[in-house]
Every structure is written in structure tokens, then in C-alpha cells.
Design an enzyme around this catalytic site. Structure first.
Site, PDB file in Angstrom:
ATOM      1  N   TYR A 125       0.836  -1.203   0.000  1.00 51.29           N
ATOM      2  CA  TYR A 125       0.000   0.000   0.000  1.00 51.29           C
ATOM      3  C   TYR A 125       0.873   1.256   0.000  1.00 51.29           C
ATOM      4  O   TYR A 125       0.636   2.203  -0.764  1.00 51.29           O
ATOM      5  CB  TYR A 125      -0.922  -0.002   1.213  1.00 51.29           C
ATOM      6  CG  TYR A 125      -1.776   1.240   1.320  1.00 51.29           C
ATOM      7  CD1 TYR A 125      -3.024   1.304   0.716  1.00 51.29           C
ATOM      8  CD2 TYR A 125      -1.319   2.371   2.000  1.00 51.29           C
ATOM      9  CE1 TYR A 125      -3.802   2.449   0.788  1.00 51.29           C
ATOM     10  CE2 TYR A 125      -2.089   3.528   2.077  1.00 51.29           C
ATOM     11  CZ  TYR A 125      -3.322   3.561   1.472  1.00 51.29           C
ATOM     12  OH  TYR A 125      -4.078   4.699   1.551  1.00 51.29           O
TER      13      TYR A 125
ATOM     14  N   LEU B   9      -0.173  10.993   8.734  1.00 53.66           N
ATOM     15  CA  LEU B   9       1.260  11.265   8.828  1.00 53.66           C
ATOM     16  C   LEU B   9       1.930  10.880   7.523  1.00 53.66           C
ATOM     17  O   LEU B   9       1.558   9.888   6.896  1.00 53.66           O
ATOM     18  CB  LEU B   9       1.911  10.445   9.947  1.00 53.66           C
ATOM     19  CG  LEU B   9       1.876  10.973  11.376  1.00 53.66           C
ATOM     20  CD1 LEU B   9       2.617  10.021  12.284  1.00 53.66           C
ATOM     21  CD2 LEU B   9       2.496  12.344  11.450  1.00 53.66           C
TER      22      LEU B   9
ATOM     23  N   LYS C 259       5.204   3.650  17.324  1.00 52.34           N
ATOM     24  CA  LYS C 259       4.001   3.726  16.497  1.00 52.34           C
ATOM     25  C   LYS C 259       3.206   2.438  16.677  1.00 52.34           C
ATOM     26  O   LYS C 259       3.534   1.397  16.141  1.00 52.34           O
ATOM     27  CB  LYS C 259       4.363   3.940  15.034  1.00 52.34           C
ATOM     28  CG  LYS C 259       3.173   4.329  14.174  1.00 52.34           C
ATOM     29  CD  LYS C 259       3.618   4.948  12.877  1.00 52.34           C
ATOM     30  CE  LYS C 259       4.193   3.921  11.957  1.00 52.34           C
ATOM     31  NZ  LYS C 259       3.192   2.905  11.573  1.00 52.34           N
TER      32      LYS C 259
ATOM     33  N   ARG D 246     -11.443   7.002  13.366  1.00 51.31           N
ATOM     34  CA  ARG D 246     -10.997   8.139  12.575  1.00 51.31           C
ATOM     35  C   ARG D 246     -11.838   8.363  11.336  1.00 51.31           C
ATOM     36  O   ARG D 246     -12.108   9.498  10.944  1.00 51.31           O
ATOM     37  CB  ARG D 246      -9.533   7.946  12.159  1.00 51.31           C
ATOM     38  CG  ARG D 246      -8.951   9.203  11.507  1.00 51.31           C
ATOM     39  CD  ARG D 246      -7.557   8.975  10.988  1.00 51.31           C
ATOM     40  NE  ARG D 246      -7.526   7.954   9.959  1.00 51.31           N
ATOM     41  CZ  ARG D 246      -6.457   7.711   9.209  1.00 51.31           C
ATOM     42  NH1 ARG D 246      -5.346   8.393   9.418  1.00 51.31           N
ATOM     43  NH2 ARG D 246      -6.481   6.772   8.299  1.00 51.31           N
TER      44      ARG D 246
ATOM     45  N   GLU E 121      -4.578   5.153  20.327  1.00 55.72           N
ATOM     46  CA  GLU E 121      -4.707   3.882  19.615  1.00 55.72           C
ATOM     47  C   GLU E 121      -5.272   2.814  20.550  1.00 55.72           C
ATOM     48  O   GLU E 121      -4.792   2.654  21.676  1.00 55.72           O
ATOM     49  CB  GLU E 121      -3.341   3.401  19.111  1.00 55.72           C
ATOM     50  CG  GLU E 121      -2.641   4.346  18.167  1.00 55.72           C
ATOM     51  CD  GLU E 121      -3.156   4.235  16.739  1.00 55.72           C
ATOM     52  OE1 GLU E 121      -3.656   3.147  16.385  1.00 55.72           O
ATOM     53  OE2 GLU E 121      -3.059   5.230  16.001  1.00 55.72           O
TER      54      GLU E 121
ATOM     55  N   LYS F 175       7.955  13.676  16.573  1.00 59.27           N
ATOM     56  CA  LYS F 175       7.236  14.943  16.551  1.00 59.27           C
ATOM     57  C   LYS F 175       8.149  16.053  17.049  1.00 59.27           C
ATOM     58  O   LYS F 175       8.969  15.840  17.949  1.00 59.27           O
ATOM     59  CB  LYS F 175       6.007  14.887  17.468  1.00 59.27           C
ATOM     60  CG  LYS F 175       5.027  13.764  17.178  1.00 59.27           C
ATOM     61  CD  LYS F 175       3.937  13.712  18.241  1.00 59.27           C
ATOM     62  CE  LYS F 175       2.981  12.557  18.015  1.00 59.27           C
ATOM     63  NZ  LYS F 175       1.964  12.436  19.076  1.00 59.27           N
TER      64      LYS F 175
ATOM     65  N   CYS G 199       5.375 -41.788  11.773  1.00 63.42           N
ATOM     66  CA  CYS G 199       5.871 -42.984  11.098  1.00 63.42           C
ATOM     67  C   CYS G 199       6.374 -43.936  12.177  1.00 63.42           C
ATOM     68  O   CYS G 199       7.306 -43.605  12.917  1.00 63.42           O
ATOM     69  CB  CYS G 199       7.002 -42.620  10.143  1.00 63.42           C
ATOM     70  SG  CYS G 199       7.841 -44.061   9.446  1.00 63.42           S
TER      71      CYS G 199
END
Length: 773
Positions: free
Chosen positions: A65, A113, A144, A165, A204, A329, A466
Site C-alpha cells: 500500500y 502522517l 508507532k 478516525r 490507539e 514529533k 511414522c
């Protein structure tokens, strides 16, 4: 997908390469070509977003993506006229909402972000930030979390809504479910007159690794498909409704929600109090009773921030939840306003994305391998893919029931995981990519190596074995390789290649070792004639000579050198491998008794039990003469191992191994041992101390860590309990670490473990008053 300050990655893991890697450079495209490709990219990206955010479906992995989005960004940069305001490069997340939940409009938009993928890209971003700000910059670095972005809205301190979100402007109302997630306060702490009238808290929701493992155990027990990764399990747990469910289903739904956790990391809309830095916001959030991460640091330079990124890139498996990178940040809030934001992302923050630990690849086949115990194990043979720093082509599927439970078909695109040093694992299929050519795996009824019918070892066993233990070539090869392993006799030259050459050579037709009984009788005359077929490392097929015959080589002989020929030496000479192997076999004859016990491949007898037996009885003869009750009474042995020992010695070809090893000079006793039960009480710096070693401890193999504990006089336990004194945990520690934390046990790292086994508990530094991190 593109990750955010407030939003999760839309896929766990990624492919090693992406579909756009082979496309022409953007600079070489005509406008028409660029327009066509941009339209195709936009369509595909929106499909992936809709599937991911609205239906919890994973059609592509994260890196694929990201590559699609970056390719579109490059095209739009080269051809600005192709960029529209609703381009995926200018918008956030999924669509506004689904039909499952009511829409909620965020008071302030939740931005995404931008990502960087290398140290150079991060350095370039930091240099631009510092150039645009015109002064020194401090950076807040945080892990993250691979979870689900949530916006909590508090009015006068009371929680009034929780929303996903969505597209950044409108999300889904999941307030009822979020209220069942532990640790999220329904009312903020502190005096009411000091709380803001309105504040949006971003964070999160995720499923800790330990909880994920526990949840999948429940899924297996219920006969349901396991979750592929914690992120999808968290999303699927949160995005449920009670309507239409039975009481039992509602109970399970609540149980899953109760396993979720949330960490907050930012604020959206609010009346800003007198705080000057992002790090001060975290302190404020914590004072309000909100759960914040302990895994963040403020650094005075971009170089120090890069060090934080590198550290967690190497230790990501030690974190209690899944991560796929680091968010950096600018700490000073005033600079946030000065640097501003694009239409989709702030310029004062960036996400550094680690290489994937989960990838998509093609399942080419499922083959059955027979190990040293006779167990027939299905293995996934996959299109080679790079994951977690190494290339992977195979992964175990354990047994036929696991294959069915995972729902994989031969030909599927599958999700593959490899965390740290653990064995690669196929998580499940990407069902949406099936085209009808896939086929079901059928477990064979006969051993693929010797043709003996497979059967369970006992009634009710899932695994098939076996029963031809003595003569099955695969089992003999596996046992010989096991004898040479570090956990057993540690014989150089007796690894996978050496064991195969001795037990399954192409020449001679009768191998030097029909069983391991003749191992210590080997001579150069046995080794020099051996030839093996040279196989391609990728396909496993024989390499061919010009005449079409299979290419052969001998690992144990070489041609004489020119100097040797001058000295009159003619014909094949022993290779260094052959001489080393014979020398190592001679040295192994006097290795400790417990290592011999491990080398016999007696079921359930590992290094810990073997050490206990050797210490108590002192000789193999005394162990053979002991009753089941006497064996079981030994600390660390018990009834199951005692029965396994009795059974092993009742097999005639097992006795042949013992007798021939003894005749070859193998020492099957401990010199100077006073006799059964008469060994001196164990001493050492860990006397009376129980230690569990889990995960990857730098400087120690798994067996080596257990040996170090025992050698220091301690007890090397395999499970964590209230009686455990120390838990030595490294990357990949898993559920044992979680249990140790829950019990409040002393947890030490590899460096502290080395001190513990060398100098004892008193040499360890005092445990910090706050050992939460």
C-alpha cells in the site's frame, strides 16, 4: 497504508517488494501514460482503503500500500495538473462512515502522517524542519502502535463519545464498546473547574501480544479460525454490535473487548492550557487519568532521535504490543503552528516505518516432512520472501488440523510472520485474492521417506507419526543431526549436511549409519567413499552434469595437492571436514552423562531432565536399573519422563545403541559419582533460586541459558509461577513475560542474567522503585 499520529497502519506487515517496483521511472512517462497510471493507482488505493477501514479486510499488505501511494505521489509531483483535491495523496483514511455505526463528526480533523523508510529520508526531513524553523529543534520520539485510531471526546470532564478516525472528518460512533475497554476513564481526573469544557483525546486501541495469543487459544478451542494479527483482532473486536447475538456470543464479545487496551498520544480540539511542549501534553494527559505510553523520549537532536529509531528497530519484539515504526514529533508546540500542515499531514511530525515483520507471499505447495521422532509435519513451501531481515521459503504448519483451521489452500496468497528469531509462521490466507485455481491439501497416509503407513502414537493424538523408528531414513538422519547439536554432544561436522551424508548418501547404496548405533565406530574407510547429490538451493532439484546425470560431490574427501603428489600421495585424501568429524567424535566420548542422555532422543528427556537424572544416578546403568517410582521421585523428572525412560530401554535396537557406544569407548557414567541419590547437595551462587529464561538472551542459546542456571546451582524452570525468583527475558519473550509482569516478579535482561549466573542475586543492581517500564 499510510500511518498517522492518530491512525493505525491498515495492514500488519508488508511484501518484500511491491507491484510498483518494476514500473518505469516517473521521469520517463508521457502525460498520457502518467494520467492512466494515476487513475489506476487511485482506483486501487481507494479499493484497499474501503476494504480495510469499512470491512476489516486485508487485500494487500502495508508495504505494498505504501509503495502504491508513494508512486502516486511521485507522479503527481512530476505532473501537478493530475493532482485533485480528493486524490488519495490529499485525503485521510477510509470513507466517512459505514452502515454499521452512526456517524460522528470530529471537532477537529484527524490528520494523517507522512512516512519515511530510511535513515537518510529521516535525516532529510529533520534538516528541512530545522531549516524552516530557523532554530534548534527538540524531538519527541514514540513507538508507532499498530492499532485502531480512536478519538475520545470529553465535555467538562465527562466522556461523551468515542469514534474511529473514518476519513479524518467523520468517524464511527463506537462509544458503547469503548466503554468496555479497561483503562479508559469515563470521567477525567482532577477538579472540575480545572478541566477543559471540550477536549478531544487521540490514541490507539490495540490488543497486547499476550492477550492476542490467549485470544487465539480460545479461537482454536472453539474450532474457529485464528486471527491473523493483533491489529485486525482489535479492529474486529471493537467494531461489533450486540444486536442479534445470543447471550453466549455477547459474553464472548465483552471478553474480547475486555482484552483491549488504549494508549493516548495527542489532543485534537481543546482550549489550550499554558503548556509549551508535546511532552508536557503527555504529562497533562496522565494527570487526567488517561493511559499514556512509557515508551517515549525527548531528544535534543535529530541524531539522538535516529538512535531511538535504531534501538527499537532492533528490539521491537521486546515491546508488549505490536509496532511497525516510530513517530517523531517536534516537541515545541509553537513550532507546530509555524510549520503548519498539508491537506492530509502535519509538517511537524513524521512516521519512520520499519521493514515489515509480516509479508504476503504465494503458497506454492504443502509438503510433509518426517522428523527424528517420526512426527509427520506439513510444511508450507512459499515463494521466497524477505521478512524481518531474512529470506524465508518454508514454514511449519504443524499438522493437518492446523492446516484446516488456518483455512489455507495450495496456491493461496498467504500472510507470513517472523518476529525476531522465532520460526516463520503462516497466519492465514488472503481469501479475497483467490481466483479458483487453489486446491486443498490432503495429508498422506504413508511416510514420504520409507512408505510405512502413518498412524497416531496413541489414540486421540492429532499428530501422525511414522512407526518405523529404527529404519526410516528421515528419522535416523534427524537423530544423528540431533546428537551433533549444541544441546546434545555438540559435534562439529555433524550438522544437517553431515548427518544427511552419513545416513542418506547417493553412494554407497548402504549408508555408513543405518542407525546411530555405529556413530562412534566410524573410520576414514567409512567416510571417503561417500558421495551426495548436489541440489539447487532454490528448487531443491539435482544439479546436472553436461551428460544429464546428477552432479555429485563428497564432503569427506579431496584430491591431493601438488605438494602432496610430489611426496608420493595418490588418490583421494580425507578432507578437513572428515578429520574434524573423527576428532570431534573421539572428544565426545567423554562428554558429561547428561549430554549422552539427550543424544539418545528419549521422548520428553531434554537438557534439564537429563541433568537431573545424571546428577542423581551418576551412571546409565543405574538409570536403567531404577524403577519408574525411583525415576519419578527425582526433582525435575516426574511420572511422564519416568515412563518414557522405562519404555525406551525396553526396545532392543535402543539397547543396541547403548551397547555399541559403550563398546566404542563412550563414557556412560560420571567419574567419581558416589552412586544413586548420594550426590552432594547442589551448591553455587544460585542455590535455592528458580529462574525462567525466555526469549532471545544475547550471549546465550536457549539451552545455554538453562545450562548456565543449573551450573550455578539454580533451578531452570520452564514455566512462570509464584515460586519463580527471576525471569530473564529477551526479545520474543511472549506470554511468559506477560505472566511475570502480572505476578510482579523480578524481570532481568540478558546483561543482568549474565551477572546473575556468574555472581548471584546479590550482585544485581537494586530494582528501581518504579519498574513498570
Amino acid at each position: 497504508m499510510s500511518d498517522t499520529v492518530e491512525t493505525p497502519a491498515p495492514a500488519d506487515g508488508s511484501a518484500a517488494t511491491s507491484p510498483v517496483d518494476e514500473r518505469a521511472p516517473v521521469e520517463s512517462l508521457s502525460r498520457e501514460q502518467a494520467r492512466d497510471e494515476a487513475e489506476a493507482l487511485t482506483t486501487r488505493i481507494l479499493e484497499l482503503r474501503d476494504a480495510y477501514y469499512d470491512r476489516d479486510e486485508l487485500l494487500e499488505d502495508d508495504a505494498t500500500y505504501d509503495a502504491l501511494l508513494r508512486r502516486l505521489e511521485q507522479i503527481e509531483h512530476q505532473f501537478p495538473e493530475l493532482q485533485s483535491t480528493d486524490s488519495p495523496t490529499q485525503t485521510v483514511g477510509g470513507r466517512a462512515q459505514t452502515q454499521l455505526f452512526s456517524p460522528v463528526t470530529h471537532a477537529e480533523r484527524m490528520l494523517s502522517l507522512d512516512n519515511v523508510f530510511s535513515a537518510d529520508e529521516f535525516a532529510a526531513w529533520a534538516a528541512k524542519v530545522e531549516r524552516d524553523s530557523g532554530r534548534a529543534v527538540r524531538y519527541l520520539c514514540e513507538l508507532k502502535i499498530d492499532g485502531l485510531a480512536i478519538n475520545l471526546r470529553y465535555e467538562r470532564g465527562a466522556l461523551v463519545s468515542a469514534a474511529t478516525r473514518g476519513d479524518g472528518v467523520v468517524g464511527e460512533d463506537v462509544t458503547v464498546n469503548v466503554a468496555l475497554v479497561p483503562g479508559i476513564p469515563t470521567r477525567l481526573a482532577g477538579p472540575a473547574d480545572q478541566l477543559p469544557d471540550l477536549v478531544e483525546v487521540r490514541g490507539e486501541i490495540f490488543l497486547p501480544k499476550v492477550a492476542f495469543d490467549e485470544l487465539n487459544v480460545l479461537q482454536r478451542e472453539a474450532g474457529e479460525r485464528e486471527f491473523a494479527n493483533p491489529r485486525n483482532a482489535a479492529s474486529g473486536s471493537l467494531r461489533q454490535k450486540e444486536e442479534g447475538k445470543t447471550p453466549a456470543q455477547v459474553a464472548r464479545m465483552h471478553d474480547r473487548l475486555g482484552r483491549l487496551r488504549m494508549l493516548v498520544h495527542g489532543i485534537g480540539a481543546w482550549s489550550r492550557p499554558p503548556v509549551a511542549a508535546q511532552s508536557e501534553i503527555y504529562e497533562l494527559l496522565q494527570s487526567w487519568g488517561l493511559p499514556t505510553s512509557t515508551h517515549y523520549r525527548v531528544h535534543d537532536s535529530a541524531e539522538d532521535a535516529a538512535g531511538f529509531i535504531a534501538h527499537y528497530g532492533e528490539h521491537r519484539d521486546a515491546v508488549e504490543h505490536e509496532i511497525d515504526g516510530v513517530v517523531v514529533k517536534v516537541d515545541e508546540l509553537e513550532l507546530h503552528d509555524e510549520l503548519g500542515a498539508t491537506s492530509r499531514a502535519p509538517r511537524w511530525a513524521i512516521a519512520y516505518k520499519y521493514p515489515p515483520e509480516q509479508v504476503n507471499t504465494k503458497l506454492l505447495d504443502i509438503v510433509v516432512s518426517v522428523g527424528r521422532t517420526g512426527r509427520a509435519t506439513p510444511f508450507a513451501v512459499m515463494q521466497k520472501v524477505r521478512v524481518a531481515g531474512s529470506e524465508v521459503r518454508q514454514a511449519t504448519l504443524h499438522n493437518q488440523d492446523v492446516v484446516k483451521l488456518k483455512g489455507v489452500l495450495i496456491g493461496d496468497t498467504v500472510v507470513l510472520r517472523k518476529a525476531g528469531d522465532v520460526i516463520p509462521e503462516v497466519l492465514g490466507p488472503v481469501v479475497e485474492l483467490r481466483d479458483g485455481t487453489e486446491r486443498e491439501f490432503v495429508m498422506p497416509t504413508e511416510c514420504p521417506e520409507c512408505g510405512t503407513p502413518l498412524r497416531p502414537a496413541k489414540e486421540g493424538d492429532v499428530d501422525l507419526r511414522c512407526p518405523n523408528a529404527r529404519s526410516c531414513p528421515a528419522q535416523v538422519r534427524g537423530r544423528v543431526e540431533h546428537i551433533g547439536s549444541r544441546g546434545s554432544l555438540d559435534i562439529e561436522g555433524l550438522g544437517e549436511i553431515g548427518a544427511a551424508a552419513l545416513t542418506q548418501p547417493d553412494v554407497p547404496s548402504t549408508p555408513p549409519l543405518v542407525t546411530e548405533a555405529g556413530l562412534f565406530e566410524l573410520t576414514l574407510d567409512d567416510l571417503l567413499p561417500i558421495e551426495v547429490i548436489v541440489r539447487d538451493s532454490e528448487t531443491g532439484l539435482p544439479k546436472l552434469e553436461e551428460d544429464g546425470t546428477a552432479r555429485r560431490r563428497s564432503p569427506f574427501r579431496r584430491n591431493p595437492t601438488a605438494a602432496e603428489k610430489k611426496q608420493g600421495l595418490e588418490g583421494p585424501q580425507p578432507s578437513a571436514v572428515a578429520l574434524t568429524l573423527l576428532d570431534e567424535l573421539e572428544k565426545a566420548k567423554t562428554k558429561p552423562l547428561w549430554r549422552m542422555l539427550v543424544g539418545f532422543s528419549i521422548r520428553h528427556v531434554g537438557p534439564v531432565a537429563a541433568r537431573a537424572l545424571a546428577d542423581h544416578f551418576g551412571s546409565l546403568d543405574a538409570i536403567r536399573a531404577a524403577t519408574a517410582e525411583e525415576l519419578a521421585a527425582v526433582d525435575g523428572v516426574g511420572g511422564i519422563i519416568a515412563d518414557a525412560l522405562i519404555d525406551w530401554f525396553q526396545v532392543d535396537w535402543h539397547v543396541e545403541i547403548v551397547d555399541r557406544w559403550a563398546a566404542a569407548g563412550v563414557q556412560l557414567f560420571t567419574p567419581g559419582h558416589p552412586g544413586p541419590g548420594a550426590a552432594a547437595a547442589a551448591g553455587g551462587v544460585l542455590a535455592g533460586i528458580t529462574v525462567v529464561a525466555t526469549g532471545s538472551l544475547e550471549g546465550f542459546t536457549r539451552e545455554g541459558a538453562q545450562e548456565a542456571i543449573i551450573a550455578a546451582g539454580g533451578k531452570a524452570a520452564s514455566s512462570v509461577s509464584k515460586k519463580t525468583d527471576f525471569v530473564a527475558a529477551g526479545p520474543g519473550a511472549g506470554s511468559k513475560l506477560g505472566k511475570a509482569e502480572a505476578l510482579g516478579l523480578r524481570i532481568i535482561d540478558a546483561a543482568q542474567f549474565a551477572i546473575l549466573v556468574r555472581e548471584g542475586p546479590d550482585a544485581l543492581p537494586a530494582e528501581p522503585a518504579d519498574a513498570a517500564e
